[in-house]
Motif scaffolding. Structure first.
Motif, PDB file in Angstrom:
ATOM      1  N   VAL A 118       0.993  -1.021  -0.262  1.00 44.49           N
ATOM      2  CA  VAL A 118      -0.150  -0.182  -0.061  1.00 44.49           C
ATOM      3  C   VAL A 118       0.806   1.221  -0.097  1.00 44.49           C
ATOM      4  N   GLN A 119       2.111   1.270   0.970  1.00 48.71           N
ATOM      5  CA  GLN A 119       2.903   2.262   0.991  1.00 48.71           C
ATOM      6  C   GLN A 119       3.441   2.544  -0.710  1.00 48.71           C
ATOM      7  N   ALA A 120       3.769   1.519  -1.149  1.00 48.91           N
ATOM      8  CA  ALA A 120       4.685   1.747  -2.496  1.00 48.91           C
ATOM      9  C   ALA A 120       3.520   2.373  -3.644  1.00 48.91           C
ATOM     10  N   MET A 121       2.250   1.604  -3.467  1.00 53.63           N
ATOM     11  CA  MET A 121       1.369   2.280  -4.436  1.00 53.63           C
ATOM     12  C   MET A 121       1.095   3.764  -4.095  1.00 53.63           C
ATOM     13  N   LYS A 122       1.192   4.139  -2.864  1.00 54.25           N
ATOM     14  CA  LYS A 122       0.946   5.940  -2.683  1.00 54.25           C
ATOM     15  C   LYS A 122       2.199   6.651  -3.207  1.00 54.25           C
ATOM     16  N   ASP A 123       3.303   5.974  -2.471  1.00 51.54           N
ATOM     17  CA  ASP A 123       4.509   6.861  -2.374  1.00 51.54           C
ATOM     18  C   ASP A 123       5.255   6.874  -4.093  1.00 51.54           C
ATOM     19  N   GLU A 124       5.152   5.577  -4.368  1.00 51.05           N
ATOM     20  CA  GLU A 124       6.194   5.173  -5.565  1.00 51.05           C
ATOM     21  C   GLU A 124       5.129   5.477  -6.949  1.00 51.05           C
ATOM     22  N   GLN A 125       3.873   4.865  -6.825  1.00 47.58           N
ATOM     23  CA  GLN A 125       2.884   5.165  -8.008  1.00 47.58           C
ATOM     24  C   GLN A 125       2.248   6.266  -7.879  1.00 47.58           C
ATOM     25  N   GLY A 126       2.066   7.078  -6.776  1.00 45.90           N
ATOM     26  CA  GLY A 126       1.427   8.185  -6.786  1.00 45.90           C
ATOM     27  C   GLY A 126      -0.044   8.149  -6.564  1.00 45.90           C
ATOM     28  N   MET A 127      -0.647   6.979  -6.172  1.00 45.70           N
ATOM     29  CA  MET A 127      -1.853   6.609  -6.337  1.00 45.70           C
ATOM     30  C   MET A 127      -2.628   7.365  -5.134  1.00 45.70           C
ATOM     31  N   SER A 128      -3.990   7.816  -5.293  1.00 44.21           N
ATOM     32  CA  SER A 128      -4.398   8.174  -4.210  1.00 44.21           C
ATOM     33  C   SER A 128      -5.224   7.189  -3.156  1.00 44.21           C
ATOM     34  N   TYR A 129      -5.644   7.440  -2.119  1.00 42.98           N
ATOM     35  CA  TYR A 129      -6.287   6.417  -1.147  1.00 42.98           C
ATOM     36  C   TYR A 129      -7.442   5.788  -1.700  1.00 42.98           C
ATOM     37  N   GLY A 130      -8.370   6.622  -2.608  1.00 40.71           N
ATOM     38  CA  GLY A 130      -9.510   6.130  -3.212  1.00 40.71           C
ATOM     39  C   GLY A 130      -9.236   5.103  -4.483  1.00 40.71           C
ATOM     40  N   ARG A 131      -7.950   5.242  -5.214  1.00 43.54           N
ATOM     41  CA  ARG A 131      -7.618   4.471  -6.098  1.00 43.54           C
ATOM     42  C   ARG A 131      -6.923   3.129  -5.656  1.00 43.54           C
ATOM     43  N   ILE A 132      -6.059   3.620  -4.475  1.00 41.31           N
ATOM     44  CA  ILE A 132      -5.526   2.081  -3.736  1.00 41.31           C
ATOM     45  C   ILE A 132      -6.938   1.239  -3.340  1.00 41.31           C
ATOM     46  N   ALA A 133      -7.844   2.015  -2.733  1.00 40.74           N
ATOM     47  CA  ALA A 133      -8.875   1.101  -2.029  1.00 40.74           C
ATOM     48  C   ALA A 133      -9.830   0.493  -3.291  1.00 40.74           C
ATOM     49  N   ALA A 134      -9.972   1.045  -4.479  1.00 42.67           N
ATOM     50  CA  ALA A 134     -10.597   0.412  -5.477  1.00 42.67           C
ATOM     51  C   ALA A 134      -9.847  -0.714  -6.184  1.00 42.67           C
ATOM     52  N   GLU A 135      -8.619  -0.314  -6.151  1.00 43.88           N
ATOM     53  CA  GLU A 135      -7.665  -1.376  -6.761  1.00 43.88           C
ATOM     54  C   GLU A 135      -7.669  -2.800  -5.984  1.00 43.88           C
ATOM     55  N   LEU A 136      -7.571  -2.511  -4.600  1.00 49.03           N
ATOM     56  CA  LEU A 136      -7.564  -3.744  -3.666  1.00 49.03           C
ATOM     57  C   LEU A 136      -8.886  -4.251  -3.131  1.00 49.03           C
ATOM     58  N   GLY A 137      -9.994  -3.474  -3.233  1.00 46.61           N
ATOM     59  CA  GLY A 137     -11.337  -3.768  -2.700  1.00 46.61           C
ATOM     60  C   GLY A 137     -11.394  -3.416  -1.388  1.00 46.61           C
ATOM     61  N   LEU A 138     -10.941  -2.359  -0.922  1.00 41.71           N
ATOM     62  CA  LEU A 138     -11.024  -2.111   0.581  1.00 41.71           C
ATOM     63  C   LEU A 138     -11.665  -0.816   0.727  1.00 41.71           C
ATOM     64  N   SER A 139     -11.972  -0.306   1.777  1.00 40.81           N
ATOM     65  CA  SER A 139     -12.451   1.091   2.071  1.00 40.81           C
ATOM     66  C   SER A 139     -11.397   2.110   1.880  1.00 40.81           C
ATOM     67  N   ARG A 140     -11.625   3.312   1.611  1.00 40.14           N
ATOM     68  CA  ARG A 140     -10.724   4.374   1.491  1.00 40.14           C
ATOM     69  C   ARG A 140      -9.895   4.372   2.868  1.00 40.14           C
ATOM     70  N   SER A 141     -10.687   4.391   3.776  1.00 35.71           N
ATOM     71  CA  SER A 141     -10.137   4.812   5.260  1.00 35.71           C
ATOM     72  C   SER A 141      -9.397   3.612   5.442  1.00 35.71           C
ATOM     73  N   TYR A 180      -1.466   2.238   5.053  1.00 34.49           N
ATOM     74  CA  TYR A 180      -0.417   3.343   4.787  1.00 34.49           C
ATOM     75  C   TYR A 180       0.188   3.857   6.218  1.00 34.49           C
ATOM     76  N   ASP A 181      -0.595   4.000   6.981  1.00 34.07           N
ATOM     77  CA  ASP A 181      -0.057   4.722   8.263  1.00 34.07           C
ATOM     78  C   ASP A 181       0.241   3.546   9.173  1.00 34.07           C
ATOM     79  N   GLY A 182       0.060   2.505   8.957  1.00 33.09           N
ATOM     80  CA  GLY A 182       0.650   1.086   9.993  1.00 33.09           C
ATOM     81  C   GLY A 182      -0.337   1.066  10.931  1.00 33.09           C
ATOM     82  N   THR A 183      -1.487   1.562  11.001  1.00 31.81           N
ATOM     83  CA  THR A 183      -2.580   1.121  11.971  1.00 31.81           C
ATOM     84  C   THR A 183      -3.177   0.031  11.764  1.00 31.81           C
TER      85      THR A 183
END
Length: 91
Positions: free
Chosen positions: A58-81, A87-90
């Motif tokens: 998730v961190q690589a998708m955000k930091d290296e690929q520049g994806m938004s949380y919404g896009r990451i969520a859609a890609e992985l079938g997760l909620s944005r939160s 990403y935050d490690g919580t």
């Protein structure tokens, strides 16, 4: 599914089936209980390592690929939160 995913899933399924078969073969309930506890403790590291790899992905998708949380969520079938929590490690 890709070949790596299929291979990993097959290995996990085989391992699970073998462990369960061994557990079912232990007749003494107390001994079975102790053995199951040992196996769970021994394998908790695998679960932690896999969770860390999920977080890294998730961190690589955000930091290296520049994806938004919404896009990451859609890609992985997760909620944005949930994507943001990973990403935050919580938890």
């Amino acid at each position: 599914m890709g070949e790596r995913v299929e291979t990993a899933c097959e290995l996990a399924a085989q391992m699970s089936e073998q462990i369960i078969a061994v557990m079912r073969g232990v007749e003494d309930p107390a001994e079975r209980h102790r053995l199951i506890g040992e196996v769970l403790a021994e394998n908790s590291g695998v679960v932690s390592e896999l969770a860390g790899l999920i977080r890294e992905s998730v961190q690589a998708m955000k930091d290296e690929q520049g994806m938004s949380y919404g896009r990451i969520a859609a890609e992985l079938g997760l909620s944005r939160s949930r994507a943001q929590q990973l990403y935050d490690g919580t938890r």
